[in-house]
Enzyme design. Sequence first.
Site, short mmCIF file in Angstrom:
data_model
loop_
_atom_site.label_atom_id
_atom_site.label_comp_id
_atom_site.label_asym_id
_atom_site.label_seq_id
_atom_site.Cartn_x
_atom_site.Cartn_y
_atom_site.Cartn_z
N GLN A 78 67.48 -48.69 48.87
CA GLN A 78 66.07 -48.62 49.00
C GLN A 78 65.53 -49.70 50.16
O GLN A 78 65.24 -50.59 49.62
CB GLN A 78 65.27 -48.60 47.69
CG GLN A 78 64.18 -48.29 47.92
CD GLN A 78 63.03 -48.17 46.58
OE1 GLN A 78 63.71 -48.16 45.49
NE2 GLN A 78 62.00 -47.90 46.92
N PHE A 79 65.79 -49.19 51.15
CA PHE A 79 65.45 -50.11 52.35
C PHE A 79 63.95 -50.39 52.31
O PHE A 79 63.43 -51.33 52.85
CB PHE A 79 65.76 -49.41 53.61
CG PHE A 79 64.84 -48.23 54.17
CD1 PHE A 79 63.91 -48.80 54.74
CD2 PHE A 79 65.04 -47.09 53.74
CE1 PHE A 79 62.90 -47.61 55.36
CE2 PHE A 79 64.24 -46.24 54.05
CZ PHE A 79 63.29 -46.43 55.04
N THR A 80 62.96 -49.58 51.48
CA THR A 80 61.69 -49.92 51.68
C THR A 80 61.20 -51.21 50.98
O THR A 80 60.12 -51.52 51.00
CB THR A 80 60.85 -48.65 51.14
OG1 THR A 80 61.32 -48.22 49.85
CG2 THR A 80 61.20 -47.32 51.76
#
Length: 148
Positions: A78-80
């Site tokens: 999850q890059f967010t």
Amino acid sequence: MRIVLQRVSQAQVEIDKQVVGAIPQGFVLLVGIQANDTQAEIDYLVHKIVNLRVFTDAEGKMNLPISQVNGQILSISQFTLYADTKKGNRPSYTHAAKPEISEPIYHAFNTALRRAGLEVAEGVFGADMQVSLVNDGPVTIVFDTDHK
């Protein structure tokens, strides 16, 4: 690396309405990676997660690690987690590693969890996923290797 850990009684991840990973009791890990993350960050986080005592013992206290409850892990990239929201209303993701850097680190992290004796289900790196879970407790813990 930044990880949001949730203790769950069950969880699954779907892509296009197909389940690609599911676990009973255990941890859901949302995994964010920066470009400067290395094996040292992986080793630190695996040690913390494997030894984290947040499962309930016979006396009702959070005192047991995941291994003592036969728990499993559902790991989701999850890059967010590295969203920068300081300016404007659209988050910037410049602090997140590019996929060519983060994907090998993500897989190395999951491999290290397996080598530590845990069963690990995964989402699909870079895919649009729907994650369903029942947060048990609720227990949610954030690990950030920039703040060890």
